[in-house]
Structure formats: structure tokens, C-alpha cells
Design a protein around this motif. Structure first.
Motif, mmCIF file in Angstrom:
data_model
loop_
_atom_site.group_PDB
_atom_site.id
_atom_site.type_symbol
_atom_site.label_atom_id
_atom_site.label_comp_id
_atom_site.label_asym_id
_atom_site.label_seq_id
_atom_site.Cartn_x
_atom_site.Cartn_y
_atom_site.Cartn_z
ATOM 1 N N ALA A 116 -40.849 9.946 23.926
ATOM 2 C CA ALA A 116 -41.840 10.752 22.990
ATOM 3 C C ALA A 116 -41.726 11.534 23.363
ATOM 4 C CB ALA A 116 -42.795 10.281 24.463
ATOM 5 N N GLU A 117 -40.995 12.250 24.727
ATOM 6 C CA GLU A 117 -40.182 14.051 24.474
ATOM 7 C C GLU A 117 -39.240 13.915 22.801
ATOM 8 O OE1 GLU A 117 -42.040 16.473 25.371
ATOM 9 O OE2 GLU A 117 -43.835 15.269 26.874
ATOM 10 N N ALA A 175 -38.629 12.727 20.533
ATOM 11 C CA ALA A 175 -39.617 12.587 19.412
ATOM 12 C C ALA A 175 -40.673 13.859 18.092
ATOM 13 C CB ALA A 175 -40.761 11.039 18.936
ATOM 14 N N ARG A 176 -40.988 14.457 20.395
ATOM 15 C CA ARG A 176 -42.261 15.786 19.531
ATOM 16 C C ARG A 176 -40.771 16.482 19.253
ATOM 17 N NH1 ARG A 176 -44.424 19.603 22.706
ATOM 18 N NH2 ARG A 176 -43.183 18.744 24.740
ATOM 19 N N THR A 177 -39.827 16.760 20.283
ATOM 20 C CA THR A 177 -38.791 18.350 20.128
ATOM 21 C C THR A 177 -37.308 18.339 19.916
ATOM 22 O OG1 THR A 177 -38.669 17.621 22.494
ATOM 23 C CG2 THR A 177 -40.408 19.933 21.515
ATOM 24 N N THR A 213 -43.304 14.575 32.065
ATOM 25 C CA THR A 213 -43.950 13.751 31.448
ATOM 26 C C THR A 213 -43.910 12.192 32.548
ATOM 27 O OG1 THR A 213 -43.591 14.581 29.277
ATOM 28 C CG2 THR A 213 -44.281 12.261 29.831
ATOM 29 N N THR A 236 -35.292 19.349 24.066
ATOM 30 C CA THR A 236 -36.323 18.318 25.361
ATOM 31 C C THR A 236 -34.543 18.513 26.957
ATOM 32 O OG1 THR A 236 -37.124 17.047 23.791
ATOM 33 C CG2 THR A 236 -37.168 16.664 26.045
ATOM 34 N N THR A 240 -39.198 18.527 31.449
ATOM 35 C CA THR A 240 -40.000 18.441 30.602
ATOM 36 C C THR A 240 -40.378 16.431 30.712
ATOM 37 O OG1 THR A 240 -40.191 20.386 28.815
ATOM 38 C CG2 THR A 240 -41.124 18.018 28.150
#
Length: 66
Positions: A24-25, A27-29, A42, A34, A38
Motif C-alpha cells: 500500500a505504501e 503504491a502511494r509514495t 501502517t 517509503t 511508515t
């Protein structure tokens, strides 16, 4: 217990939580953007426990990997 009805160990559950959080992280950053802290936050685990090995292999060993 997972979707197949197999009971998972605590370490398997934790490893899957780290893998889910990492995916998820990332994909986000992005991978390089990352920090481990973080991903650990999460996954709701201690950053000291969040081993990079679990994160580096998240995309290939995770049960939901395509």
C-alpha cells in the motif's frame, strides 16, 4: 485463519500485515520514498520488528501477489 480456512501463526499474520502495508505504501509514495517507519506504522508494528526482508519480498511472497 485465512480465506482458505487455514489457521495462520502469529508470525504469518504479522508478515502478511507488513506485506500489505508495504504494498500500500509503495503504491502511494514509491519504493524509494517509503521509510520503514511508515510501513511499520501502517502495519501497526514496531519499526524495530519491521524487517526489510519481509518488505523486499512482499510482492513475490504475499498470498495476494499477482
Amino acid at each position: 485463519m485465512n480465506k482458505s480456512g487455514v489457521t495462520l501463526s502469529r508470525s504469518d499474520v504479522r508478515r502478511n500485515a507488513v506485506a500489505d502495508a508495504a504494498i500500500a505504501e509503495f503504491a502511494r509514495t514509491g519504493y524509494h520514498g517509503t521509510p520503514i517507519s511508515t510501513v511499520a506504522a501502517t502495519a501497526r508494528i514496531s519499526p524495530a520488528y519491521g524487517a526489510w526482508a519481509a518488505i523486499l519480498t512482499a510482492g513475490t511472497r504475499h498470498p495476494n501477489a499477482h
